[in-house]
Write a protein that holds these residues in place. Structure first.
Motif, PDB file in Angstrom:
ATOM      1  N   LYS A 103      66.202  77.863  38.057  1.00 36.88           N
ATOM      2  CA  LYS A 103      65.383  76.825  38.682  1.00 36.88           C
ATOM      3  C   LYS A 103      64.319  76.333  37.700  1.00 36.88           C
ATOM      4  CE  LYS A 103      66.063  78.556  43.344  1.00 36.88           C
ATOM      5  NZ  LYS A 103      66.070  79.981  43.623  1.00 36.88           N
ATOM      6  N   CYS A 104      64.147  77.069  36.599  1.00 38.41           N
ATOM      7  CA  CYS A 104      63.163  76.701  35.580  1.00 38.41           C
ATOM      8  C   CYS A 104      63.861  76.026  34.409  1.00 38.41           C
ATOM      9  CB  CYS A 104      62.459  77.946  35.049  1.00 38.41           C
ATOM     10  SG  CYS A 104      61.586  78.852  36.302  1.00 38.41           S
ATOM     11  N   SER A 105      63.100  75.213  33.676  1.00 38.41           N
ATOM     12  CA  SER A 105      63.666  74.562  32.492  1.00 38.41           C
ATOM     13  C   SER A 105      63.921  75.617  31.423  1.00 38.41           C
ATOM     14  CB  SER A 105      62.694  73.510  31.961  1.00 38.41           C
ATOM     15  OG  SER A 105      61.559  74.147  31.405  1.00 38.41           O
ATOM     16  N   ILE A 106      64.792  75.286  30.493  1.00 34.08           N
ATOM     17  CA  ILE A 106      65.097  76.201  29.398  1.00 34.08           C
ATOM     18  C   ILE A 106      63.823  76.461  28.599  1.00 34.08           C
ATOM     19  CG2 ILE A 106      66.348  76.407  27.205  1.00 34.08           C
ATOM     20  CD1 ILE A 106      68.650  74.887  28.594  1.00 34.08           C
ATOM     21  N   LYS A 107      63.031  75.405  28.377  1.00 30.28           N
ATOM     22  CA  LYS A 107      61.781  75.550  27.616  1.00 30.28           C
ATOM     23  C   LYS A 107      60.860  76.557  28.308  1.00 30.28           C
ATOM     24  CE  LYS A 107      57.785  73.031  25.893  1.00 30.28           C
ATOM     25  NZ  LYS A 107      57.064  71.772  25.835  1.00 30.28           N
ATOM     26  N   GLU A 108      60.720  76.431  29.635  1.00 28.67           N
ATOM     27  CA  GLU A 108      59.839  77.341  30.374  1.00 28.67           C
ATOM     28  C   GLU A 108      60.346  78.770  30.269  1.00 28.67           C
ATOM     29  OE1 GLU A 108      57.954  77.997  34.855  1.00 28.67           O
ATOM     30  OE2 GLU A 108      59.176  76.224  34.470  1.00 28.67           O
ATOM     31  N   ARG A 109      61.649  78.959  30.441  1.00 28.90           N
ATOM     32  CA  ARG A 109      62.223  80.307  30.348  1.00 28.90           C
ATOM     33  C   ARG A 109      61.979  80.907  28.969  1.00 28.90           C
ATOM     34  NH1 ARG A 109      66.921  78.240  32.922  1.00 28.90           N
ATOM     35  NH2 ARG A 109      68.231  78.750  31.161  1.00 28.90           N
ATOM     36  N   MET A 110      62.188  80.096  27.928  1.00 24.87           N
ATOM     37  CA  MET A 110      62.008  80.594  26.564  1.00 24.87           C
ATOM     38  C   MET A 110      60.550  80.935  26.282  1.00 24.87           C
ATOM     39  SD  MET A 110      64.622  78.257  24.327  1.00 24.87           S
ATOM     40  CE  MET A 110      63.712  78.566  22.843  1.00 24.87           C
ATOM     41  N   LEU A 111      59.643  80.080  26.700  1.00 23.09           N
ATOM     42  CA  LEU A 111      58.228  80.318  26.418  1.00 23.09           C
ATOM     43  C   LEU A 111      57.711  81.554  27.165  1.00 23.09           C
ATOM     44  CD1 LEU A 111      56.789  76.700  26.242  1.00 23.09           C
ATOM     45  CD2 LEU A 111      57.013  78.345  24.377  1.00 23.09           C
ATOM     46  N   TYR A 112      58.070  81.686  28.438  1.00 27.17           N
ATOM     47  CA  TYR A 112      57.633  82.878  29.193  1.00 27.17           C
ATOM     48  C   TYR A 112      58.195  84.146  28.546  1.00 27.17           C
ATOM     49  CZ  TYR A 112      55.061  80.938  33.121  1.00 27.17           C
ATOM     50  OH  TYR A 112      54.096  80.345  33.890  1.00 27.17           O
ATOM     51  N   SER A 113      59.443  84.083  28.159  1.00 25.56           N
ATOM     52  CA  SER A 113      60.082  85.237  27.551  1.00 25.56           C
ATOM     53  C   SER A 113      59.426  85.566  26.206  1.00 25.56           C
ATOM     54  CB  SER A 113      61.565  84.928  27.363  1.00 25.56           C
ATOM     55  OG  SER A 113      62.205  86.026  26.820  1.00 25.56           O
ATOM     56  N   SER A 114      59.113  84.543  25.417  1.00 25.33           N
ATOM     57  CA  SER A 114      58.517  84.743  24.092  1.00 25.33           C
ATOM     58  C   SER A 114      57.071  85.218  24.153  1.00 25.33           C
ATOM     59  CB  SER A 114      58.565  83.441  23.283  1.00 25.33           C
ATOM     60  OG  SER A 114      59.883  83.034  23.111  1.00 25.33           O
ATOM     61  N   CYS A 115      56.333  84.807  25.163  1.00 28.37           N
ATOM     62  CA  CYS A 115      54.910  85.157  25.259  1.00 28.37           C
ATOM     63  C   CYS A 115      54.673  86.536  25.878  1.00 28.37           C
ATOM     64  CB  CYS A 115      54.161  84.119  26.090  1.00 28.37           C
ATOM     65  SG  CYS A 115      54.005  82.544  25.260  1.00 28.37           S
ATOM     66  N   LYS A 116      55.681  87.045  26.588  1.00 30.56           N
ATOM     67  CA  LYS A 116      55.501  88.269  27.372  1.00 30.56           C
ATOM     68  C   LYS A 116      55.049  89.467  26.536  1.00 30.56           C
ATOM     69  CE  LYS A 116      59.130  90.319  28.615  1.00 30.56           C
ATOM     70  NZ  LYS A 116      60.398  90.803  29.085  1.00 30.56           N
ATOM     71  N   SER A 117      55.734  89.744  25.424  1.00 26.46           N
ATOM     72  CA  SER A 117      55.403  90.968  24.680  1.00 26.46           C
ATOM     73  C   SER A 117      54.021  90.890  24.042  1.00 26.46           C
ATOM     74  CB  SER A 117      56.473  91.272  23.635  1.00 26.46           C
ATOM     75  OG  SER A 117      56.531  90.242  22.690  1.00 26.46           O
ATOM     76  N   ARG A 118      53.637  89.710  23.554  1.00 21.83           N
ATOM     77  CA  ARG A 118      52.311  89.585  22.944  1.00 21.83           C
ATOM     78  C   ARG A 118      51.221  89.713  24.011  1.00 21.83           C
ATOM     79  NH1 ARG A 118      52.698  87.354  17.637  1.00 21.83           N
ATOM     80  NH2 ARG A 118      50.432  87.439  17.504  1.00 21.83           N
ATOM     81  N   LEU A 119      51.473  89.176  25.196  1.00 23.48           N
ATOM     82  CA  LEU A 119      50.512  89.312  26.300  1.00 23.48           C
ATOM     83  C   LEU A 119      50.331  90.791  26.642  1.00 23.48           C
ATOM     84  CD1 LEU A 119      48.797  88.368  28.759  1.00 23.48           C
ATOM     85  CD2 LEU A 119      50.942  88.206  30.027  1.00 23.48           C
ATOM     86  N   LEU A 120      51.449  91.513  26.769  1.00 27.26           N
ATOM     87  CA  LEU A 120      51.378  92.939  27.105  1.00 27.26           C
ATOM     88  C   LEU A 120      50.679  93.743  26.012  1.00 27.26           C
ATOM     89  CD1 LEU A 120      54.878  93.342  28.740  1.00 27.26           C
ATOM     90  CD2 LEU A 120      52.676  93.504  29.882  1.00 27.26           C
ATOM     91  N   ASP A 121      50.970  93.419  24.750  1.00 28.82           N
ATOM     92  CA  ASP A 121      50.275  94.102  23.644  1.00 28.82           C
ATOM     93  C   ASP A 121      48.776  93.884  23.756  1.00 28.82           C
ATOM     94  OD1 ASP A 121      52.702  94.885  22.660  1.00 28.82           O
ATOM     95  OD2 ASP A 121      52.756  93.433  21.016  1.00 28.82           O
ATOM     96  N   SER A 122      48.386  92.648  24.023  1.00 26.36           N
ATOM     97  CA  SER A 122      46.962  92.309  24.125  1.00 26.36           C
ATOM     98  C   SER A 122      46.304  93.057  25.277  1.00 26.36           C
ATOM     99  CB  SER A 122      46.811  90.794  24.319  1.00 26.36           C
ATOM    100  OG  SER A 122      45.497  90.484  24.693  1.00 26.36           O
ATOM    101  N   VAL A 123      46.968  93.080  26.430  1.00 25.53           N
ATOM    102  CA  VAL A 123      46.395  93.743  27.611  1.00 25.53           C
ATOM    103  C   VAL A 123      46.247  95.248  27.358  1.00 25.53           C
ATOM    104  CG1 VAL A 123      46.897  94.380  30.009  1.00 25.53           C
ATOM    105  CG2 VAL A 123      47.101  92.006  29.283  1.00 25.53           C
TER     106      VAL A 123
END
Length: 189
Positions: A103-123
């Motif tokens: 239901k999400c655009s490919i761009k949205e899926r890719m960006l969420y997937s790409s940002c996840k690990s850096r967000l978790l590292d930061s948290v």
């Protein structure tokens, strides 16, 4: 002549993930969660501004969790899971990455997937917030009390599967060979 060196050390940019900056409200919410003053955070990516924004921090019970998961867009969620395990009262932070499939655009899926690990590292590193479990779901209906408990405390199997030894050779000496070596069958050569 152009020579390109490719080694194990060569890193590809996509493997490192993207680091969208956490907006101040989102940073503040993470601090409040760490202090256990709130029990739920929902974050979203602002694809235009390339930032991670706070959606809300409404008090949330396990029964409310499925309703917090958008049906049409991806989100990051942090939930302070309060429960008992083997007689101990625990408060575990669970990270939930919700991605409602196609239901999400490919761009949205890719960006969420790409940002996840850096967000978790930061948290985990910058905010020193320990995350007990990271879960990826595509539908909020999956988030039941039983599911969360099983994710945070996977059942330990009572027996461990021993290494299955291969069957030994058939008979005492293995299968018959077509060519006999010298000395076999009692003959001298």
């Amino acid at each position: 002549m152009v020579k390109t060196e490719i080694s194990v050390e060569s890193k590809h940019q996509t493997l490192q993930g993207l680091a969208f900056p956490l907006q101040p409200e989102a940073q503040q919410a993470i601090q409040l969660l760490k202090q256990k003053k709130i029990n739920y955070i929902q974050l979203k990516l602002d694809l235009e501004r390339e930032t991670i924004d706070l959606v809300h921090t409404h008090a949330t019970e396990i029964a409310d969790l499925p309703k917090r998961i958008p049906q049409d867009s991806a989100r990051y969620h942090f939930f302070l899971y309060k429960h008992s395990h083997e007689g101990d009262y625990l408060e575990s932070v669970v990270f939930i990455y919700s991605m409602p499939g196609y239901k999400c655009s490919i761009k949205e899926r890719m960006l969420y997937s790409s940002c996840k690990s850096r967000l978790l590292d930061s948290v985990e590193q910058d905010f020193c917030l320990e995350i007990a479990k990271k879960i990826e779901i595509d539908d909020g209906a999956e988030l039941t009390a039983e599911f969360l408990y099983d994710e945070v405390h996977p059942k330990q199997h009572a027996f461990k599967q021993a290494f299955a030894k291969p069957k030994g050779p058939v008979g005492k000496r293995g299968q018959k060979r077509l060519i006999k070596g010298p000395g076999e069958n009692g003959e001298d050569s």
